[in-house]
Design a protein around this motif. Structure first.
Motif, mmCIF file in Angstrom:
data_model
loop_
_atom_site.group_PDB
_atom_site.id
_atom_site.type_symbol
_atom_site.label_atom_id
_atom_site.label_comp_id
_atom_site.label_asym_id
_atom_site.label_seq_id
_atom_site.Cartn_x
_atom_site.Cartn_y
_atom_site.Cartn_z
ATOM 1 N N ALA A 86 40.508 -16.551 56.643
ATOM 2 C CA ALA A 86 41.966 -16.439 56.784
ATOM 3 C C ALA A 86 42.683 -17.424 55.857
ATOM 4 O O ALA A 86 43.720 -17.087 55.263
ATOM 5 C CB ALA A 86 42.365 -16.692 58.241
ATOM 6 N N ARG A 89 42.628 -16.093 52.383
ATOM 7 C CA ARG A 89 43.615 -15.017 52.222
ATOM 8 C C ARG A 89 45.011 -15.600 52.012
ATOM 9 O O ARG A 89 45.794 -15.104 51.184
ATOM 10 C CB ARG A 89 43.595 -14.103 53.448
ATOM 11 C CG ARG A 89 44.500 -12.879 53.311
ATOM 12 C CD ARG A 89 44.090 -12.055 52.085
ATOM 13 N NE ARG A 89 44.869 -10.874 51.881
ATOM 14 C CZ ARG A 89 44.417 -9.629 52.095
ATOM 15 N NH1 ARG A 89 43.200 -9.425 52.559
ATOM 16 N NH2 ARG A 89 45.165 -8.596 51.841
ATOM 17 N N THR A 90 45.336 -16.665 52.751
ATOM 18 C CA THR A 90 46.632 -17.325 52.567
ATOM 19 C C THR A 90 46.777 -17.841 51.140
ATOM 20 O O THR A 90 47.841 -17.702 50.513
ATOM 21 C CB THR A 90 46.772 -18.490 53.561
ATOM 22 O OG1 THR A 90 46.731 -17.982 54.903
ATOM 23 C CG2 THR A 90 48.079 -19.246 53.350
ATOM 24 N N HIS A 92 45.161 -16.695 48.444
ATOM 25 C CA HIS A 92 45.210 -15.564 47.517
ATOM 26 C C HIS A 92 46.550 -14.832 47.565
ATOM 27 O O HIS A 92 46.934 -14.178 46.582
ATOM 28 C CB HIS A 92 44.075 -14.590 47.824
ATOM 29 C CG HIS A 92 42.723 -15.140 47.485
ATOM 30 N ND1 HIS A 92 41.539 -14.507 47.839
ATOM 31 C CD2 HIS A 92 42.350 -16.261 46.812
ATOM 32 C CE1 HIS A 92 40.513 -15.219 47.403
ATOM 33 N NE2 HIS A 92 40.974 -16.287 46.783
ATOM 34 N N ASP A 93 47.250 -14.910 48.689
ATOM 35 C CA ASP A 93 48.551 -14.247 48.808
ATOM 36 C C ASP A 93 49.697 -15.112 48.285
ATOM 37 O O ASP A 93 50.845 -14.653 48.240
ATOM 38 C CB ASP A 93 48.826 -13.896 50.277
ATOM 39 C CG ASP A 93 48.010 -12.696 50.754
ATOM 40 O OD1 ASP A 93 47.466 -11.974 49.894
ATOM 41 O OD2 ASP A 93 47.907 -12.502 51.980
ATOM 42 N N ALA A 181 39.907 -12.666 43.279
ATOM 43 C CA ALA A 181 39.776 -13.062 44.680
ATOM 44 C C ALA A 181 38.334 -12.999 45.159
ATOM 45 O O ALA A 181 37.868 -13.871 45.913
ATOM 46 C CB ALA A 181 40.660 -12.165 45.551
ATOM 47 N N TYR A 203 39.482 -12.697 56.602
ATOM 48 C CA TYR A 203 40.221 -12.434 55.364
ATOM 49 C C TYR A 203 41.059 -11.173 55.453
ATOM 50 O O TYR A 203 42.200 -11.133 55.002
ATOM 51 C CB TYR A 203 39.235 -12.332 54.208
ATOM 52 C CG TYR A 203 39.892 -12.240 52.850
ATOM 53 C CD1 TYR A 203 40.247 -13.391 52.155
ATOM 54 C CD2 TYR A 203 40.142 -11.000 52.253
ATOM 55 C CE1 TYR A 203 40.840 -13.312 50.907
ATOM 56 C CE2 TYR A 203 40.730 -10.916 51.006
ATOM 57 C CZ TYR A 203 41.076 -12.072 50.338
ATOM 58 O OH TYR A 203 41.675 -11.987 49.093
#
Length: 248
Positions: A86, A89-90, A92-93, A181, A203
């Motif tokens: 998670a 993912r934060t 990558h965003d 990513a 993720y």
């Protein structure tokens, strides 16, 4: 008085620990520039910068313990691995950083480097030709266009710290920048393939597992010579050579 312990040391850089302070010594100030910039931009927990006096960067220790170590079973919970997914993912965003990173090399550069390393591994006798050839074929799936994201670039499992099931810090940002990513996700799970499902659960969507496996092969093939030349053993149990064998 606190003892000085060597965390890692080779001809390019060294990291020392004195109590709760880490001292990173690096004559390439460009790497330090990248690290400082990336930690300021990253929307995830990072070490506190205490001071910088070239060639030394002083960082406060992050709480908790590493999610795992390459070559050793991880004692972290599945929830901690999912929390790592998670957090990635934060990252990558987040908005793209200004620099390309290690995970953002061009396809031509990667392919040329991969071919050169595979040739060296075979001609030097470090690895059997069939092992290299098979993993070179597996690695091909990673050599495809990707949408750039904010990547850590060296997201080894030992660089992610947890306290229980919570992420307390991600360290060592000198390879950060724009990139693929799935390179980050593959690096995190290298040698810990059994936790890939947990990372994916945290993720979310957008993961091609074949590309993850391709990056395991590609990163391992590219890393063996560097490790040998800098005094490390890629054939230690659970490390790069074992990863290559597991792909057969």
């Amino acid at each position: 008085m606190d003892e000085v312990s060597v965390v890692v040391a080779h001809s390019e850089r060294a990291t020392l620990r004195v109590g709760d302070v880490f001292l990173k010594v690096d004559t390439d100030q460009g790497r330090i520039d990248v690290e400082v910039e990336a930690m300021a931009l990253a929307p995830v927990p990072t070490p506190q910068i205490l001071w910088r006096r070239p060639p030394v960067l002083a960082l406060a220790a992050v709480p908790g313990a590493a999610l795992g170590r390459l070559g050793e079973p991880s004692t972290a919970s599945p929830e901690a691995w999912a929390a790592a997914g998670a957090a990635i993912r934060t990252l990558h965003d987040a908005p793209l950083p200004p620099r390309p990173g290690r995970a953002g090399r061009s396809l031509d550069e990667l392919a040329q480097e991969l071919d050169g390393e595979c040739e060296w591994l075979v001609t030097s006798g470090v690895l059997p030709a069939d092992l290299v050839t098979h993993n070179r074929r597996v690695a091909e799936a990673a050599l495809r266009p990707w949408a750039e994201v904010f990547t850590h670039g060296d997201l080894q499992v030992a660089h992610v710290f947890v306290d229980g099931d919570d992420i307390t810090g991600i360290i060592d940002w000198s390879e950060a920048g724009r990139g693929d990513a799935l390179y980050d996700l593959a690096t995190l799970t290298l040698g810990h393939q059994e936790h890939l499902g947990d990372v994916v659960a945290g993720y979310g969507t957008g993961i091609d597992l074949d590309v993850i496996r391709a990056w395991w092969s590609l990163r391992s093939l590219l890393g063996v010579r560097w490790l040998v030349e800098h005094g490390f053993d890629p054939s230690s149990p659970g490390c790069e050579v074992d990863v290559l064998r597991s792909q057969m």
